[in-house]
Scaffold this motif. Structure first.
Motif, short mmCIF file in Angstrom:
data_model
loop_
_atom_site.label_atom_id
_atom_site.label_comp_id
_atom_site.label_asym_id
_atom_site.label_seq_id
_atom_site.Cartn_x
_atom_site.Cartn_y
_atom_site.Cartn_z
N VAL A 1 0.89 -1.33 -0.07
CA VAL A 1 0.05 -0.08 0.00
C VAL A 1 1.01 1.38 0.10
N LYS B 1 -1.00 1.34 7.51
CA LYS B 1 0.14 0.49 7.32
C LYS B 1 1.39 1.00 6.84
N ALA C 1 -2.75 -8.30 4.52
CA ALA C 1 -4.28 -8.44 4.89
C ALA C 1 -4.26 -9.86 5.36
N ASN D 1 -4.97 -12.76 2.62
CA ASN D 1 -3.95 -13.35 2.07
C ASN D 1 -3.26 -14.35 2.60
N ASN E 1 -6.35 -1.69 9.17
CA ASN E 1 -6.54 -0.73 8.19
C ASN E 1 -8.18 -0.34 8.58
N MET F 1 -9.67 -10.05 -2.68
CA MET F 1 -8.52 -10.60 -2.43
C MET F 1 -8.63 -12.01 -2.21
N PHE G 1 -3.44 -6.32 -5.26
CA PHE G 1 -3.81 -4.87 -4.85
C PHE G 1 -3.47 -3.83 -5.92
N ASN H 1 -13.22 -1.79 -0.55
CA ASN H 1 -11.69 -1.62 0.00
C ASN H 1 -11.98 -0.44 1.09
N ASN I 1 -7.22 3.05 1.32
CA ASN I 1 -6.90 2.48 0.02
C ASN I 1 -7.55 2.83 -1.37
N TYR J 1 -4.54 -6.39 9.07
CA TYR J 1 -3.21 -6.97 8.72
C TYR J 1 -2.42 -7.97 9.90
C1 LMR Z 1 -6.02 -5.27 -0.68
O1 LMR Z 1 -5.60 -6.25 -1.48
O2 LMR Z 1 -7.14 -4.92 -0.99
C2 LMR Z 1 -5.46 -5.04 0.56
O3 LMR Z 1 -4.83 -6.25 1.10
C3 LMR Z 1 -4.20 -4.06 0.52
C4 LMR Z 1 -3.67 -3.72 1.80
O4 LMR Z 1 -2.56 -4.26 2.09
O5 LMR Z 1 -4.28 -3.05 2.39
#
Ligand code: LMR
Length: 337
Positions: free
Chosen positions: A47, A53, A103, A106, A158, A183, A204, A221, A225, A248
């Motif tokens: 990001v 973050k 995040a 993931n 976030n 995601m 992202f 989002n 972001n 996160y």
């Molecule tokens: C996203 O992919 O939308 C988020 O994970 C990005 C992030 O790290 O905030």
């Protein structure tokens, strides 16, 4: 006299510069740590530096530099400069980088229980999120991460997710036939499917281009972001739904962390704890500020869901809980609620 004044000024500036070492600010390297002694810790994320973050990673780097007198240099790589979302985890496990803060979504392919954070309308405010993050149930979740060279350290905020789309999203039926970027999480896929929409998993860093090219019709989002990556400039509609939460997991490469000299590791851990408290304080403020900036830009039409509309979304999404009860665990869901 007119010629004399600038001359005098110049002489004065030169004199002062020679005494103070020049007008431009210079970094003072007082630590005298030789490059051989210096430990480099690469912290990669996807990001912008202006997001919660991004700011926390920078603050961590600065404090670590001060507190270790330069013995540890945290190099922060924002904006997917080193690795894209989806590549970071492998790079961390292989030791090419030493810290990441992806995040939670993931991690869900490897650790399906972490999908709990993706469940729609699970939390209504940050206080609830923090209680869950710091709960006994979360500690157990963390212990599942201590494998494959990974070490879970802490959780950062976030914020709550909103929807941006090519059309106005007010009622559940508005999602019908649209395609949303997600995601990589089965819960997120189920969430959109439940509303009659399709999904595409995208890193992202590729979302803006996909929204602009209209290969997807929308995305979810947080304000920080959406603002920092300018999604609001390429999507005519934004719905404030707070329908999900994006947080996160701060992870380290385990062998790197365990091999650190104990005094330095302790500094890192204490600093991370402090930065976590700070990050959680600034995250909601930053998201609110970014919402105001989006509002002022007036490039997207904003709709705030009424309580009735929100109830209808929530009701439509309840089957997602049933679907994932077994994978995520009934106890975990109950503990987080
Ligand atoms: C996203 O992919 O939308 C988020 O994970 C990005 C992030 O790290 O905030």
């Amino acid at each position: 006299m007119k010629l004399y004044q600038p001359f005098l000024l110049c002489t004065l500036v030169l004199l002062l510069s020679s005494l103070s070492g020049g007008c431009t600010p210079r970094a003072l390297d007082m630590e005298q740590v030789s490059p051989k002694e210096r430990i480099v810790l690469k912290f990669s994320h996807v990001v912008a530096e202006t997001t919660p973050k991004g700011m926390a990673a920078k603050r961590f780097a600065l404090l670590v530099h001060q507190r270790t007198q330069g013995r540890i240099e945290v190099q922060v790589y924002p904006d997917s400069r080193l690795y894209k979302e989806g590549e970071e985890l492998k790079a961390l496990q292989e030791g090419s980088i030493q810290m990441i803060a992806p995040a939670t979504a993931n991690l869900t392919a490897m650790f399906p229980q972490w999908q709990v954070f993706d469940l729609p309308f699970l939390f209504t405010d940050y206080a609830q999120v923090h209680r869950a993050m710091d709960s006994e149930a979360a500690r157990k979740l963390f212990s599942t991460l201590q494998t494959r060279n990974m070490l879970g350290l802490t959780m950062w905020d976030n914020g709550f997710k909103q929807m941006v789309a090519k059309k106005s999203l007010v009622n559940v039926v508005d999602f019908q036939g649209l395609r949303f970027r997600i995601m990589p999480s089965r819960v997120l896929e189920a969430q959109f499917n439940q509303l009659g929409a399709q999904t595409t998993v995208l890193p992202f860093g590729e979302v803006y281009a996909a929204l602009e090219a209209q290969t997807i019709d929308g995305a979810e989002n947080t304000f920080s972001n959406i603002y920092s990556k300018k999604f609001y400039q390429v999507q005519p509609y934004l719905t404030i739904s707070n329908h999900g939460y994006l947080g996160y997991i701060v992870l380290a490469n385990a062998p790197f962390w365990h091999n650190l000299p104990p005094d330095l590791r302790e500094i890192l851990e204490q600093t991370l704890q402090e930065v976590t408290v700070w990050e959680r304080e600034i995250a909601s403020r930053q998201n609110y500020q970014d919402f105001e900036s989006i509002l002022q830009a007036a490039t997207t039409k904003i709709h705030i869901l009424t309580p009735e509309e929100k109830n209808a979304w929530e009701k439509a999404l309840m089957p997602v809980y049933q679907k994932f009860q077994a994978t995520v665990g009934e106890d975990l869901i109950a503990a987080f609620r």
